[in-house]
Write an enzyme that holds these catalytic residues in place. Structure first.
Site, PDB file in Angstrom:
ATOM      1  CB  VAL A  10      48.447  61.915  64.510  1.00 21.36           C
ATOM      2  CG1 VAL A  10      47.186  62.148  63.714  1.00 21.36           C
ATOM      3  CG2 VAL A  10      48.123  61.407  65.902  1.00 21.36           C
ATOM      4  CD  GLU A  12      56.220  55.371  64.857  1.00 21.78           C
ATOM      5  OE1 GLU A  12      57.327  55.065  65.335  1.00 21.78           O
ATOM      6  OE2 GLU A  12      55.759  54.899  63.817  1.00 21.78           O
ATOM      7  CB  THR A  14      59.217  58.486  74.174  1.00 21.46           C
ATOM      8  OG1 THR A  14      59.438  59.845  73.798  1.00 21.46           O
ATOM      9  CG2 THR A  14      60.508  57.895  74.678  1.00 21.46           C
ATOM     10  CG  ASP A 136      61.328  63.795  76.690  1.00 17.17           C
ATOM     11  OD1 ASP A 136      62.333  64.429  76.277  1.00 17.17           O
ATOM     12  OD2 ASP A 136      60.806  62.872  76.050  1.00 17.17           O
TER      13      ASP A 136
HETATM   14  P1  AMP Z   1      53.812  61.943  72.185  1.00 22.09           P
HETATM   15  O1  AMP Z   1      54.000  60.493  72.486  1.00 22.09           O
HETATM   16  O2  AMP Z   1      52.805  62.582  73.105  1.00 22.09           O
HETATM   17  O3  AMP Z   1      55.107  62.692  72.091  1.00 22.09           O
HETATM   18  O4  AMP Z   1      53.138  62.011  70.741  1.00 22.09           O
HETATM   19  C1  AMP Z   1      53.844  61.836  69.552  1.00 22.09           C
HETATM   20  C2  AMP Z   1      53.186  62.695  68.489  1.00 22.09           C
HETATM   21  O5  AMP Z   1      51.812  62.326  68.311  1.00 22.09           O
HETATM   22  C3  AMP Z   1      53.168  64.167  68.864  1.00 22.09           C
HETATM   23  O6  AMP Z   1      54.342  64.826  68.461  1.00 22.09           O
HETATM   24  C4  AMP Z   1      51.942  64.671  68.095  1.00 22.09           C
HETATM   25  O7  AMP Z   1      52.273  64.994  66.763  1.00 22.09           O
HETATM   26  C5  AMP Z   1      51.014  63.480  68.098  1.00 22.09           C
HETATM   27  N1  AMP Z   1      50.048  63.590  69.205  1.00 22.09           N
HETATM   28  C6  AMP Z   1      50.196  63.194  70.486  1.00 22.09           C
HETATM   29  N2  AMP Z   1      49.111  63.463  71.238  1.00 22.09           N
HETATM   30  C7  AMP Z   1      48.228  64.068  70.421  1.00 22.09           C
HETATM   31  C8  AMP Z   1      46.923  64.634  70.610  1.00 22.09           C
HETATM   32  N3  AMP Z   1      46.298  64.621  71.792  1.00 22.09           N
HETATM   33  N4  AMP Z   1      46.345  65.212  69.548  1.00 22.09           N
HETATM   34  C9  AMP Z   1      46.962  65.232  68.353  1.00 22.09           C
HETATM   35  N5  AMP Z   1      48.180  64.739  68.098  1.00 22.09           N
HETATM   36  C10 AMP Z   1      48.823  64.160  69.115  1.00 22.09           C
END
Ligand code: AMP
Length: 276
Positions: A10, A12, A14, A136
């Site tokens: 879903v 990527e 950092t 961030d």
């Molecule tokens: P992050 O590393 O948390 O910035 O996650 C990167 C991307 O993954 C985010 O922009 C969301 O689109 C997706 N994502 C992260 N955590 C979740 C979650 N708990 N539920 C659904 N999508 C998520």
């Protein structure tokens, strides 16, 4: 990890890939995040363990994405940690995009902006009251449940064992659009104001449906900020010209913030102005 059925990638972040998955026993949807922790012979470093328990503690807040559990897997003799989060259907970036383009392009309803901003402030206040800076905050890190109108902060807490990097693990450039000027200028003594700066940028972006300061380098990012808010002077900001990354900039006067967010009413502009 056999407990989960991996469904799709879903996002990527950092620090690594995020997968949507289903808990086979309960049917609950979860987000799996593989952490890229440097492990030594001693196993998981104590700094990482402290961060994860802090994250778990902070996530007992309505406005922070819930960390359900942590799974420890052995991959070819190498320990790997997976963080298991509650799953939300979208993030604020994708959500704003649906209002920006296509046949349904329209402004975000003002009451929705208000509600999202309120939830964001509650989440940030919760973190700050526990002595944690996010550092961030950006629309990609704010998860949204469209049906319920809920917004929650994600990607929290891993900010200390790792410093905020310039490039992600895939060498993708990390966005600078929400970064406070004191961070861009190399200050090492920053505080909660860095998150409030990001909150302001996110608020403006919900109103505008496009970023307020879309810089593509640290220098350009500062120029965007100074052009709108005025170039800071020693009088306004004592010590600014001694910061590590200070250069000589054009001397801009502050512009009228209202012109950058024409859809906001005066109270909204006033609220926005206090975050900068
Ligand atoms: P992050 O590393 O948390 O910035 O996650 C990167 C991307 O993954 C985010 O922009 C969301 O689109 C997706 N994502 C992260 N955590 C979740 C979650 N708990 N539920 C659904 N999508 C998520």
């Amino acid at each position: 990890m056999e407990k989960y059925e991996k469904l799709e990638k879903v996002g990527e972040g950092t620090y690594g890939k995020v997968y949507k998955a289903k808990d086979k026993a309960t049917g609950q949807l979860v987000a799996l995040k593989k952490t890229r922790l440097e492990m030594d012979e001693e196993g998981v470093p104590p700094t990482a363990l402290r961060e994860i328990s802090l994250l778990q503690m902070l996530s007992h807040c309505l406005y922070v994405v819930r960390l359900i559990c942590v799974e420890h897997v052995d991959k070819n003799g190498k320990p790997v940690l997976y963080l298991v989060f509650e799953y939300l259907d979208t993030d604020l970036k994708k959500f704003i995009d649906t209002f920006r383009k296509g046949p349904n392009a329209r402004p975000l309803p003002p009451n929705l902006i208000q509600s999202f901003l309120y939830q964001l402030c509650k989440g940030v206040a919760h973190c700050h009251s526990h002595g944690v800076l996010h550092r961030d905050l950006k629309p990609q890190n704010l998860l949204v449940d469209k049906e319920k109108g809920i917004l929650k902060i994600a990607d929290l807490g891993l900010g200390r064992a790792f410093t905020v990097p310039l490039k992600s693990y895939t060498h993708e450039i990390v966005t600078l659009w929400y970064r406070a000027p004191e961070v861009l200028l190399g200050s090492t003594h920053y505080s909660t104001g860095v998150d409030m700066w990001s909150v302001g940028c996110i608020f403006a972006e919900m109103a505008r449906r496009q970023a307020l300061f879309p810089g593509d380098s640290e220098f350009q990012q500062l120029l965007h900020i100074f052009r709108l808010l005025g170039t800071p002077t020693e009088k306004q900001w004592p010590g600014v010209s001694s910061l590590r990354d200070w250069h000589v900039y054009p001397q801009w006067e502050p512009q009228n913030l209202a012109c950058s967010v024409p859809s906001l009413e005066p109270d909204g502009v006033d609220l926005l102005s206090v975050s900068f």
